[in-house]
Design a protein around this motif. Sequence first.
Motif, PDB file in Angstrom:
ATOM      1  N   LEU A  26       0.825  -1.212   0.000  1.00  0.00           N
ATOM      2  CA  LEU A  26       0.000   0.000   0.000  1.00  0.00           C
ATOM      3  C   LEU A  26       0.858   1.259   0.000  1.00  0.00           C
ATOM      4  CD1 LEU A  26      -2.659   1.593   0.363  1.00  0.00           C
ATOM      5  CD2 LEU A  26      -2.404   1.222   2.826  1.00  0.00           C
ATOM      6  N   ALA A  27       1.788   1.362   0.948  1.00  0.00           N
ATOM      7  CA  ALA A  27       2.589   2.584   1.053  1.00  0.00           C
ATOM      8  C   ALA A  27       3.432   2.807  -0.191  1.00  0.00           C
ATOM      9  CB  ALA A  27       3.478   2.528   2.295  1.00  0.00           C
ATOM     10  N   GLY A  28       4.091   1.757  -0.669  1.00  0.00           N
ATOM     11  CA  GLY A  28       4.987   1.904  -1.806  1.00  0.00           C
ATOM     12  C   GLY A  28       4.267   2.217  -3.097  1.00  0.00           C
ATOM     13  N   SER A  29       3.172   1.504  -3.369  1.00  0.00           N
ATOM     14  CA  SER A  29       2.500   1.640  -4.657  1.00  0.00           C
ATOM     15  C   SER A  29       1.548   2.829  -4.729  1.00  0.00           C
ATOM     16  CB  SER A  29       1.731   0.350  -4.983  1.00  0.00           C
ATOM     17  OG  SER A  29       0.672   0.133  -4.061  1.00  0.00           O
ATOM     18  N   VAL A  30       0.882   3.155  -3.612  1.00  0.00           N
ATOM     19  CA  VAL A  30      -0.117   4.218  -3.627  1.00  0.00           C
ATOM     20  C   VAL A  30       0.504   5.583  -3.340  1.00  0.00           C
ATOM     21  CG1 VAL A  30      -2.170   5.124  -2.440  1.00  0.00           C
ATOM     22  CG2 VAL A  30      -2.044   2.708  -3.080  1.00  0.00           C
ATOM     23  N   ILE A  84      17.317   6.086  -0.811  1.00  0.00           N
ATOM     24  CA  ILE A  84      16.557   4.882  -0.497  1.00  0.00           C
ATOM     25  C   ILE A  84      15.280   5.293   0.217  1.00  0.00           C
ATOM     26  CG2 ILE A  84      16.525   2.698   0.779  1.00  0.00           C
ATOM     27  CD1 ILE A  84      18.467   2.754  -1.601  1.00  0.00           C
ATOM     28  N   VAL A  85      14.152   4.783  -0.245  1.00  0.00           N
ATOM     29  CA  VAL A  85      12.858   5.032   0.383  1.00  0.00           C
ATOM     30  C   VAL A  85      12.352   3.712   0.962  1.00  0.00           C
ATOM     31  CG1 VAL A  85      10.461   5.717   0.026  1.00  0.00           C
ATOM     32  CG2 VAL A  85      12.308   6.956  -1.130  1.00  0.00           C
ATOM     33  N   ILE A  86      12.054   3.710   2.252  1.00  0.00           N
ATOM     34  CA  ILE A  86      11.656   2.476   2.947  1.00  0.00           C
ATOM     35  C   ILE A  86      10.155   2.520   3.194  1.00  0.00           C
ATOM     36  CG2 ILE A  86      12.002   1.051   4.995  1.00  0.00           C
ATOM     37  CD1 ILE A  86      14.817   2.340   5.200  1.00  0.00           C
ATOM     38  N   ALA A  87       9.437   1.680   2.452  1.00  0.00           N
ATOM     39  CA  ALA A  87       7.982   1.594   2.554  1.00  0.00           C
ATOM     40  C   ALA A  87       7.559   0.165   2.846  1.00  0.00           C
ATOM     41  CB  ALA A  87       7.336   2.086   1.258  1.00  0.00           C
ATOM     42  N   SER A  88       8.435  -0.578   3.477  1.00  0.00           N
ATOM     43  CA  SER A  88       8.173  -1.969   3.847  1.00  0.00           C
ATOM     44  C   SER A  88       7.528  -2.000   5.237  1.00  0.00           C
ATOM     45  CB  SER A  88       9.483  -2.755   3.810  1.00  0.00           C
ATOM     46  OG  SER A  88      10.534  -2.023   4.425  1.00  0.00           O
ATOM     47  N   PRO A  89       7.109  -3.179   5.731  1.00  0.00           N
ATOM     48  CA  PRO A  89       6.431  -3.235   7.037  1.00  0.00           C
ATOM     49  C   PRO A  89       7.232  -2.580   8.160  1.00  0.00           C
ATOM     50  CG  PRO A  89       6.114  -5.300   5.874  1.00  0.00           C
ATOM     51  CD  PRO A  89       7.073  -4.488   5.040  1.00  0.00           C
ATOM     52  N   ASN A  90       6.522  -2.102   9.171  1.00  0.00           N
ATOM     53  CA  ASN A  90       7.119  -1.298  10.235  1.00  0.00           C
ATOM     54  C   ASN A  90       8.328  -1.951  10.885  1.00  0.00           C
ATOM     55  OD1 ASN A  90       5.111   0.566   9.764  1.00  0.00           O
ATOM     56  ND2 ASN A  90       3.948   0.131  11.619  1.00  0.00           N
ATOM     57  N   LYS A  91       8.268  -3.264  11.103  1.00  0.00           N
ATOM     58  CA  LYS A  91       9.350  -3.934  11.814  1.00  0.00           C
ATOM     59  C   LYS A  91      10.664  -3.913  11.034  1.00  0.00           C
ATOM     60  CE  LYS A  91       8.366  -8.676  10.236  1.00  0.00           C
ATOM     61  NZ  LYS A  91       7.985 -10.043  10.684  1.00  0.00           N
ATOM     62  N   THR A  92      10.603  -3.623   9.720  1.00  0.00           N
ATOM     63  CA  THR A  92      11.821  -3.595   8.910  1.00  0.00           C
ATOM     64  C   THR A  92      12.460  -2.206   8.864  1.00  0.00           C
ATOM     65  OG1 THR A  92      10.702  -3.026   6.826  1.00  0.00           O
ATOM     66  CG2 THR A  92      10.788  -5.366   7.432  1.00  0.00           C
ATOM     67  N   HIS A  93      11.770  -1.183   9.352  1.00  0.00           N
ATOM     68  CA  HIS A  93      12.248   0.187   9.154  1.00  0.00           C
ATOM     69  C   HIS A  93      13.645   0.404   9.734  1.00  0.00           C
ATOM     70  CE1 HIS A  93       7.958   2.033   8.526  1.00  0.00           C
ATOM     71  NE2 HIS A  93       8.266   1.113   7.643  1.00  0.00           N
ATOM     72  N   VAL A  94      13.848   0.001  10.975  1.00  0.00           N
ATOM     73  CA  VAL A  94      15.141   0.258  11.619  1.00  0.00           C
ATOM     74  C   VAL A  94      16.270  -0.533  10.964  1.00  0.00           C
ATOM     75  CG1 VAL A  94      16.457   0.019  13.757  1.00  0.00           C
ATOM     76  CG2 VAL A  94      14.179   1.036  13.803  1.00  0.00           C
ATOM     77  N   ASP A 110       9.087   5.632   5.833  1.00  0.00           N
ATOM     78  CA  ASP A 110       7.678   5.879   6.130  1.00  0.00           C
ATOM     79  C   ASP A 110       7.485   5.869   7.636  1.00  0.00           C
ATOM     80  OD1 ASP A 110       4.778   5.872   6.068  1.00  0.00           O
ATOM     81  OD2 ASP A 110       4.940   5.119   4.023  1.00  0.00           O
ATOM     82  N   LYS A 111       6.425   6.560   8.074  1.00  0.00           N
ATOM     83  CA  LYS A 111       6.133   6.582   9.512  1.00  0.00           C
ATOM     84  C   LYS A 111       5.515   5.249   9.925  1.00  0.00           C
ATOM     85  CE  LYS A 111       1.840   6.361   8.801  1.00  0.00           C
ATOM     86  NZ  LYS A 111       1.082   5.176   9.254  1.00  0.00           N
ATOM     87  N   PRO A 112       5.671   4.814  11.185  1.00  0.00           N
ATOM     88  CA  PRO A 112       6.612   5.360  12.156  1.00  0.00           C
ATOM     89  C   PRO A 112       8.038   4.932  11.797  1.00  0.00           C
ATOM     90  CG  PRO A 112       5.576   3.406  13.071  1.00  0.00           C
ATOM     91  CD  PRO A 112       4.916   3.654  11.734  1.00  0.00           C
ATOM     92  N   ILE A 113       8.976   5.822  12.017  1.00  0.00           N
ATOM     93  CA  ILE A 113      10.358   5.510  11.657  1.00  0.00           C
ATOM     94  C   ILE A 113      10.868   4.298  12.424  1.00  0.00           C
ATOM     95  CG2 ILE A 113      11.242   7.164  13.355  1.00  0.00           C
ATOM     96  CD1 ILE A 113      13.610   7.673  11.538  1.00  0.00           C
ATOM     97  N   ALA A 114      10.348   4.083  13.629  1.00  0.00           N
ATOM     98  CA  ALA A 114      10.838   3.008  14.497  1.00  0.00           C
ATOM     99  C   ALA A 114       9.749   2.666  15.505  1.00  0.00           C
ATOM    100  CB  ALA A 114      12.108   3.456  15.215  1.00  0.00           C
ATOM    101  N   GLY A 115      10.026   1.657  16.307  1.00  0.00           N
ATOM    102  CA  GLY A 115       9.089   1.267  17.350  1.00  0.00           C
ATOM    103  C   GLY A 115       9.286   2.032  18.643  1.00  0.00           C
TER     104      GLY A 115
END
Length: 385
Positions: A26-30, A84-94, A110-115
């Motif tokens: 959703l985040a990456g494509s939309v 690099i743009v990170i739009a993968s699931p939240n747990k992968t952001h960090v 993408d938000k949230p940047i981290a947990g």
Amino acid sequence: MTAHTTHETSGTAPAPLRVGLVGYGLAGSVFHAPLIAATDGLVLDTVVTSNEERRVQARAEFPDVRFAASPDELWQRADELDLIVIASPNKTHVPVATAALKAGLPVVVDKPIAGTAAEARELAALAEERGVLLSVFQNRRWDNDFLTLRSLIADGELGEVQRFESRFERWRPQPKGGWRESGDPQEIGGLLFDLGSHVVDQALVLFGPAVQVYAESDVRRPGAAADDDTFLAITHEGGVRSHLYVSATTAQLGPRFRVLGSTAGYVKYGLDPQEAALREGARPSPDGPWGEEAEELWGRLGSGESPLTGGGTPVRTLPGDYPAYYAAVTDALRGKGENPVTALQAAATLDVLEAARRSARDGVTVTLPAAPSSSPADAHEEHPA
């Protein structure tokens, strides 16, 4: 912090900055891919996804895009990318942001940047150490209603703001499943960290640091495992109180904003139209209008009577402007502007979200430390609810 190296062409204009996009859900494509493609000075170079259906979807809109099966492939050719743009699931952001920064690449997360706020500050320190940009995609700062409200406050139309009510509510009585509704803490799911990231960020931008946080958080829907109905009350350093609602279980939606000042109030219903437009395949273009709203949806400014019974005066809603985020990122990378949303700003939002989670769990009001650089772990709890 230095700008990342740009690549010059034979003319006076620099070559577009090449973007690697991690994730095409959703985040990456939309959101990200269309906004990147619409930004002068950026080009979508590589999409990281191993899902063949998503590759077909991406190739249909961006025929020249390359693909990678994992982020690790990007680090092996870091010299071919500029962002690099990170739009993968939240747990992968960090972990993905950490790897990108260590590879010397600027990053948008993408938000949230981290947990946790501590993790966000660690990423900020790493970006500073490596001398590269780290920005957070808080696109709701460019919502039409938020831009309008900022303008009204700046012009003194409300007098002294005393209470800010913000609702991001939906009616989704059946859970969709997936990691966003998972009860696993590692997934960083639930509405508090999802929609809450938006409403808290907006409140802090408008009214400054939070000093106290109270929250109520529930799991209402059968089959859901993460919070789907949450309320936050923030007391800001300057005295404004923010009442923030995020919910998937709201059968009758309230106003998006109700802002009460010493001389007038502003009430606005309805969500910014940009997400719906992007989902439907519309794309920003310099040749046409974007983010415009029908007149019947404009908010009303006034005092003494409900807007639903004719009180107040309609206020034209300013156009929403999600493209402004990536335009600002591009300027920052070229050394022509500031980072539009810093990791430290995102950490301040996470301080509030973590305090809200503790408040809801323990039934207390959480007082945050005055120093903005303090760890959220230093916050102390008092005033049992």
